[in-house]
Design an enzyme around this catalytic site. Structure first.
Site, PDB file in Angstrom:
ATOM      1  N   SER A   1      -9.811  -0.526   7.371  1.00  0.00           N
ATOM      2  CA  SER A   1      -9.254  -0.424   6.022  1.00  0.00           C
ATOM      3  C   SER A   1      -8.558  -1.666   5.477  1.00  0.00           C
ATOM      4  O   SER A   1      -8.211  -1.687   4.296  1.00  0.00           O
ATOM      5  CB  SER A   1      -8.280   0.741   5.945  1.00  0.00           C
ATOM      6  OG  SER A   1      -8.995   1.927   5.735  1.00  0.00           O
TER       7      SER A   1
ATOM      8  N   LYS B   1       0.851  -1.188   0.000  1.00  0.00           N
ATOM      9  CA  LYS B   1       0.000   0.000   0.000  1.00  0.00           C
ATOM     10  C   LYS B   1       0.888   1.240   0.000  1.00  0.00           C
ATOM     11  O   LYS B   1       1.925   1.277   0.680  1.00  0.00           O
ATOM     12  CB  LYS B   1      -0.896  -0.022   1.246  1.00  0.00           C
ATOM     13  CG  LYS B   1      -1.929   1.087   1.325  1.00  0.00           C
ATOM     14  CD  LYS B   1      -2.804   0.942   2.582  1.00  0.00           C
ATOM     15  CE  LYS B   1      -3.879   2.007   2.676  1.00  0.00           C
ATOM     16  NZ  LYS B   1      -4.710   1.869   3.889  1.00  0.00           N
TER      17      LYS B   1
ATOM     18  N   SER C   1      -9.788   1.735   3.107  1.00  0.00           N
ATOM     19  CA  SER C   1      -8.959   2.505   2.211  1.00  0.00           C
ATOM     20  C   SER C   1      -7.922   1.687   1.444  1.00  0.00           C
ATOM     21  O   SER C   1      -7.374   2.173   0.448  1.00  0.00           O
ATOM     22  CB  SER C   1      -8.225   3.592   3.000  1.00  0.00           C
ATOM     23  OG  SER C   1      -7.305   3.019   3.907  1.00  0.00           O
TER      24      SER C   1
HETATM   25  N1  GLN Z   1     -13.031   4.000   6.522  1.00  0.00           N
HETATM   26  C1  GLN Z   1     -12.466   4.461   7.744  1.00  0.00           C
HETATM   27  C2  GLN Z   1     -12.093   5.921   7.599  1.00  0.00           C
HETATM   28  O1  GLN Z   1     -12.435   6.476   6.625  1.00  0.00           O
HETATM   29  C3  GLN Z   1     -11.270   3.643   8.096  1.00  0.00           C
HETATM   30  C4  GLN Z   1     -10.057   4.001   7.345  1.00  0.00           C
HETATM   31  C5  GLN Z   1      -8.872   3.203   7.729  1.00  0.00           C
HETATM   32  O2  GLN Z   1      -8.990   2.161   8.403  1.00  0.00           O
HETATM   33  N2  GLN Z   1      -7.711   3.671   7.346  1.00  0.00           N
HETATM   34  O3  GLN Z   1     -11.505   6.496   8.443  1.00  0.00           O
END
Ligand code: GLN
Length: 489
Positions: free
Chosen positions: A180, A81, A156
Site C-alpha cells: 500500500s 494517511k 491503499s
Molecule cells: N492491496 C493489498 C490489500 O488489499 C495491500 C493493502 C495494504 O498494503 N494495506 O490488502
C-alpha cells in the site's frame, strides 16, 4: 518564488528557510493554495487543517528567524494517511464505522514528526481500513491519479501518493501491509518506502494485519526519504514489535555509488504476468545499475507463486481479529433502534463496514475456524516461512533485489472493482516483501507511452534501508531523466 514553493522538496525548503530566502509560512500557504487549486479534481485530502497549519507555520517562522529550528523538518508541510491517530482532526480510516472519531493521542510517528518541526496540513484518503489497491474502497471519495484523472492512484495509500505527486505537500506518510505504499508510489510517480518490520513504531496506526503492517513515507526524492526515516525510525516502548536496532544517519547513505553492490533479478518476477512496456522500463533501469558498476545476477524466489494466496489468508485472519473491536460499543458507529445486543453488533457492523471489509472479515473468520484452521491458516504460516527463507537465500548472493513494483501502470477507475481477485493481483510483486518482513522501496523509472509512471522496486536485507537509499539515490543521479510535472487533467 512563493508562487511555486509547493514544488520544493523538504531539503530544498529547509535550505531556503536557513538562508532566509523564504519562510515556513510562505511555504505552507503555497501548499494550501495548491490544495485549493487542485484537490477538488484529485480528492487526495479528506480533511485539510488550514488554520492549524498556518498557526504552526508562524511558530516555525519564529524559530528559524532565531536560527533555532526545532528539528530537521522544521516548517515542512506534510500530510498523514487517515489510518494514523492524530489528536488534531478526525481519525476514520475512511470508514463509515469510524466517522467522527477523534483520537485522544498522536501516533508515535506523528509525535516524532511534530517534534522534528514538521507541519501536518491534513489527513489523506485511503481504501477503507487500508484494504485495497486503488483507493476506490474509501467510504469518503475516490482519489484520482494526477497523471490521468480517469485512472486510480493505486492504494491503499492513494491519497498520500497523489498528494506528493501533485505537490500538495512535500512529504506524506502511509501504511503498507501488502504494497500500500509502494504500489501507489509507483502509480503516481513518487518515492515510497516500506521499512523493515519493526523499524518504525506502529503505535497509533489503526491495525489491519499486525504481523504485516508497517508505516512508511512518500517523498519526491531519496534525500527526503532519508530525512524522514531519521525522524520516524527506532524503538518505541509503546510498540513491543518495534526493534531495538540502532538508527543510523540515513543521509550518510546518499552516495552515488553502487560499484560494490550485487543486484539480484528474481526470475519468477519476469514472467508473462509482467506487461511488455513495464518489462522494458525495468530492464532500462537495471542497465543504469550495470553501467554504474553494479554486478547483476539472476536469483530465484521459488515460492513466489504462493504469495498472494498466503497473504490473503494471513491478512484476513489478522484483520478479522483486529476489527472485532469496532462493535458499536466502545468505538465508532452504533446502529440505532437495535432490539438486542446481538442485533446491535450485527447491524452496526453491517451498516458501518463497506463490502470489501466485510468480505475480509468473513474470509478471515473462516480460515481461523475450527476444522479449517489447519487446512488454511496453519498451512499459510508454513508457506510464509518458505517465502521468507527464499529471500534469506537470495540475499546470500546479492545485496539488493530489483523488480517491477506493479505488473501494470495505473488502471482506469472502475476497471477492477467487479473482480476482487483481479484487484488482489495488483500486488503480486509487493506482497512477499511484507510476508518476509524485509524493506522495499519504489522509485519512478519512467513514463509509459500513455504517460503514466512506472515504478522500480528495490528490496533489501532486514534493516538494510541504508543500502536501499544508496541504490535509489544512485539511480536518481544516473538515470538521466525526470518525470516532470503531472498534468492533473
Ligand atoms: N492491496 C493489498 C490489500 O488489499 C495491500 C493493502 C495494504 O498494503 N494495506 O490488502
Amino acid at each position: 518564488m512563493t508562487g511555486t514553493l509547493y514544488r520544493l522538496t523538504a531539503h530544498e525548503l529547509c535550505d531556503a528557510y536557513k538562508s532566509g530566502k523564504t519562510t515556513p509560512s510562505q511555504a505552507v500557504s503555497s501548499c494550501l493554495d495548491r490544495i485549493n487549486a487542485v484537490d477538488s479534481k484529485l480528492k487526495a485530502f479528506v480533511d485539510v487543517w488550514k488554520d492549524y497549519a498556518v498557526d504552526q507555520a508562524q511558530a516555525s517562522d519564529d524559530r528559524w528567524a532565531k536560527g533555532a529550528p526545532k528539528g530537521p523538518l522544521d516548517g515542512v508541510p506534510i500530510g498523514l494517511k487517515d489510518v494514523l491517530c492524530t489528536k488534531q482532526g478526525f481519525t476514520t480510516c475512511c470508514s463509515k464505522i469510524l466517522r467522527g472519531y477523534r483520537s485522544p493521542f498522536d501516533a508515535t510517528v506523528v509525535e516524532r514528526l511534530l517534534n522534528a518541526g514538521a507541519i501536518p496540513v491534513g489527513k489523506l484518503n485511503m481504501d477503507e481500513f487500508a484494504m485495497g489497491s486503488s483507493t476506490e474502497n474509501s467510504s469518503v471519495q475516490v482519489t484520482r491519479n494526477p497523471w490521468n484523472l480517469r485512472c486510480v492512484p493505486g492504494g491503499s495509500s492513494g491519497g498520500s501518493a497523489a498528494a506528493v505527486a501533485a505537490d500538495e505537500c512535500a512529504i506524506t506518510l502511509g501504511s503498507d501491509t501488502g504494497g500500500s505504499i509502494r504500489q501507489p508510489a509507483a502509480c503516481c510517480g513518487c518515492v515510497g518506502l516500506k521499512p523493515t518490520y519493526g523499524r518504525v513504531s506502529r503505535y497509533g496506526l489503526v491495525a489491519f494485519a499486525s504481523s504485516l503492517d508497517q508505516i512508511g513515507p512518500f517523498t519526491k526524492d531519496a534525500h527526503d526519504m532519508a530525512l524522514v526515516m531519521n525522524v520516524i525510525s527506532g524503538r518505541d516502548p509503546h510498540d513491543a514489535t518495534s526493534a531495538d536496532v540502532p538508527v543510523p544517519d540515513y543521509t550518510k547513505a546518499l552516495r552515488a555509488d553502487v560499484s560494490d553492490l550485487t543486484v539480484g533479478l528474481p526470475k519468477e518476477y519476469f514472467t508473462d504476468a509482467l506487461g511488455q512496456e513495464m518489462r522494458e522500463k525495468i530492464e532500462a533501469a537495471v542497465k543504469v545499475f550495470e553501467k554504474s558498476g553494479a554486478k547483476v545476477i539472476e536469483v530465484s524466489l521459488p515460492h513466489t507463486d504462493y504469495a498472494v494466496a498466503v497473504y490473503y489468508i494471513v491478512c484476513t485472519a489478522e484483520a478479522s481479529a483486529n476489527l472485532a473491536r469496532f462493535d458499536g460499543v466502545r468505538y465508532g458507529y452504533r446502529a440505532p433502534n437495535a432490539v438486542s445486543v446481538e442485533d446491535m453488533y450485527h447491524r452496526s457492523k453491517s451498516e458501518g463496514y463497506g463490502p470489501e471489509v466485510q468480505r475480509r472479515i468473513m474470509l478471515g473468520t473462516y480460515v481461523l475456524s475450527s476444522g479449517y484452521y489447519d487446512a488454511y491458516y496453519l498451512k499459510a504460516q508454513k508457506a510464509r516461512a518458505l517465502i521468507r527463507r527464499d529471500f534469506t537465500n537470495a540475499f546470500q548472493k546479492c545485496d539488493v533485489i530489483l523488480t517491477p513494483t506493479a505488473p501494470t501502470p495505473a488502471f482506469e477507475i472502475g476497471a477492477k472493482t467487479a473482480d476482487p481477485l483481479e484487484m488482489y493481483l495488483s500486488d503480486i510483486y509487493t506482497i512477499s516483501v511484507n510476508l518476509a518482513g524485509i524493506p522495499g522501496l519504489s522509485i519512478p523509472c519512467g513514463l509509459t507511452a500513455s504517460k503514466l509512471p512506472a515504478g522500480l522496486q528495490i528490496l533489501g536485507k532486514p534493516f538494510g534501508e541504508e543500502t536501499l537509499l544508496r541504490a535509489a539515490y544512485t539511480y536518481e543521479q544516473k538515470r538521466g531523466f525526470t518525470l516532470g510535472q503531472p498534468p492533473i487533467s
